[in-house]
Design an enzyme around this catalytic site. Structure first.
Site, mmCIF file in Angstrom:
data_model
loop_
_atom_site.group_PDB
_atom_site.id
_atom_site.type_symbol
_atom_site.label_atom_id
_atom_site.label_comp_id
_atom_site.label_asym_id
_atom_site.label_seq_id
_atom_site.Cartn_x
_atom_site.Cartn_y
_atom_site.Cartn_z
ATOM 1 N N GLY A 1 50.314 9.783 87.146
ATOM 2 C CA GLY A 1 49.311 9.232 86.233
ATOM 3 C C GLY A 1 48.540 8.034 86.727
ATOM 4 N N PRO B 1 53.080 11.116 91.654
ATOM 5 C CG PRO B 1 52.711 9.851 93.566
ATOM 6 C CD PRO B 1 53.804 10.475 92.759
ATOM 7 N NE ARG C 1 43.598 11.422 87.965
ATOM 8 C CZ ARG C 1 42.835 12.371 87.428
ATOM 9 N NH1 ARG C 1 41.585 12.505 87.807
ATOM 10 N NH2 ARG C 1 43.308 13.166 86.497
ATOM 11 C CE1 TYR D 1 40.053 17.387 82.104
ATOM 12 C CE2 TYR D 1 39.380 16.863 84.334
ATOM 13 C CZ TYR D 1 40.274 17.440 83.457
ATOM 14 O OH TYR D 1 41.393 18.058 83.955
ATOM 15 C CB CYS E 1 24.139 31.841 84.976
ATOM 16 S SG CYS E 1 23.213 32.462 86.362
ATOM 17 C CD GLU E 2 28.509 29.262 81.737
ATOM 18 O OE1 GLU E 2 28.382 28.630 80.658
ATOM 19 O OE2 GLU E 2 28.959 30.401 81.820
ATOM 20 C CE1 TYR F 1 45.580 17.582 88.706
ATOM 21 C CE2 TYR F 1 44.843 15.342 89.098
ATOM 22 C CZ TYR F 1 45.850 16.234 88.818
ATOM 23 O OH TYR F 1 47.140 15.792 88.664
#
Ligand SMILES: Cc1ncc(COP(=O)(O)O)c(C=O)c1O
Length: 402
Positions: free
Chosen positions: A226, A261, A263, A303, A328-329, A357
């Site tokens: 975290g 850990p 990230r 996010y 296509c979004e 990620y």
């Protein structure tokens, strides 16, 4: 980070992820050193970046692995992480995954519900094995992070409350097939405040003391992962203060500290590099369209995550735009309302802090192949995953064409 993005683009084409392995070493070493006063295991959270070369690099440094699928467990084993340094977490392990974890004799299974503990007990009995158990406690602490990466509140699906955990440890103690080994909590990701971590670890340490009083002795205290990183201008938790506050709370308890850990180790070690295809203006709105897309790096779309972005050209004529990909979004963007210089076809764009990620959350949406991954170490680059070809994308379907 001293990486020649242009040279890499010429050699490997775009888009690509590049990882600075020296930075990975630095991050791992800093955290390991922070806990030097105690026995500790840094179990790298493989989900953050599961490229075998990345995991191997960490294995060489002595890291263990925190895994959330048997696939991740097998990745860790493939690169030589010993089974006694591997932990398996996750709210929904299948029977087959539990069976394999027991057969592979990993350090411990982080159990996340009473029902799951029952399954583990049944499967261990069938195999004639003793399952080493750690229970994931949900301490009901607000980690003060994005709701999608908050995991330590009762409203989140993770772990069990204290009373349930206690009952589960008693079940372990009374079972021939379960061995209470560790305790676990992980309250969320991208944490930038120390207090919620201290509060959570205190709750867990108190439970360890209660268990000791009823003769249940644990060997490992897993404080989760975290630790946040800088994406923008975040003020980070100092790793020495982090370690010290955990050690303070664990006063009098002789458990090995496990830290997971992801990230923190790889996030700032990675950059996603893409190139400009076109610019256009719709009404008053300027769009810069690049060859990378949300399927390659979904964090902004998922996010609303911020990544520092730099166009690698000399142009000083900046104006507001949206940086978007070809998918296509309308959610396919890397940044909205960002000031970028006027760009030309083939200008490179670096999207920083993309090592965690990033690739692991990528997909083949719109039948786009996953991009290349490159390692840079001691100034030398090497390909650690080749770009996917069309043949790769259809390989699992071709035999079914009638
Ligand atoms: C159980 C567990 N441990 C560790 C991590 C790694 O988190 P981070 O990458 O924020 O360190 C996660 C992330 O989701 C997790 O769920």
């Amino acid at each position: 980070m001293n990486i020649d993005f242009k040279a890499l683009a010429q050699k490997y084409q775009t888009p690509y992820y590049v990882y600075d392995f020296d930075h990975i070493t630095k991050q791992y070493t800093e955290l390991k050193e922070s806990f030097r006063a105690r026995k500790s295991l840094i179990a790298y959270a493989v989900k953050a970046n599961s490229n075998l070369s990345v995991v191997k690099h960490l294995a060489n440094l002595g890291a263990g692995a925190d895994c959330v699928s048997i696939g991740e467990v097998r990745r860790a084993l493939t690169v030589g992480i010993p089974s006694y340094k591997i932990i398996f977490s996750g709210v929904g392990k299948s029977d087959d995954e539990i069976k394999q974890a027991l057969e592979l004799d990993i350090l411990m299974i982080n159990v996340e519900s009473a029902a799951e503990l029952n399954r583990v007990e049944i499967i261990a009995k069938e195999l004639g094995k003793v399952a080493r158990i750690s229970i994931r406690v949900n301490p009901n602490i607000d980690p003060k992070t994005h709701p999608y990466i908050s995991t330590g509140l009762h409203e989140n699906k993770f772990g069990v409350d204290i009373d349930t955990a206690k009952r589960m440890y008693i079940q372990c103690k009374n079972s021939e097939f379960l061995e209470p080994t560790g305790i676990h909590c992980h309250i969320g990701s991208q944490l930038t405040e120390l207090q919620p971590i201290k509060d959570a670890v205190k709750i867990v340490a108190d439970l360890v003391r209660n268990l000791k009083a009823i003769k249940i002795e644990l060997s490992f205290m897993d404080v989760g992962g975290g630790l946040g990183i800088v994406y923008d201008d975040e003020k980070l938790i100092d790793t020495y203060e982090y370690a010290q506050s955990i050690l303070d709370v664990m006063f009098g308890l002789d458990l090995t500290i496990v830290c997971e850990p992801g990230r923190f180790i790889v996030g700032n070690s990675g950059v996603f590099v893409t190139k400009v295809l076109y610019e256009k203006i719709n009404g008053n709105k300027r769009f810069v369209i690049v060859d990378g897309a949300m399927n390659d790096l979904i964090r902004p779309a998922l996010y609303g995550a911020y990544h520092k972005i730099e166009v690698l050209n000399e142009n000083r004529d900046f104006s507001d735009c949206n940086l978007v990909g070809p998918v296509c979004e309308s959610g396919d963007f890397f940044a909205k309302n960002i000031e970028l210089p006027v760009t030309c076809h083939n200008d490179l764009v670096a999207i920083y802090s993309a090592g965690a990620y990033g690739f692991t959350m990528s997909s083949n949406y719109n039948t786009r192949g996953r991009v290349a991954e490159i390692a840079v170490e001691n100034g030398n680059d090497r390909l650690i995953r080749r770009r996917e070809s069309f043949e790769d994308l259809i390989a699992h379907e071709i035999e079914f064409i009638k």
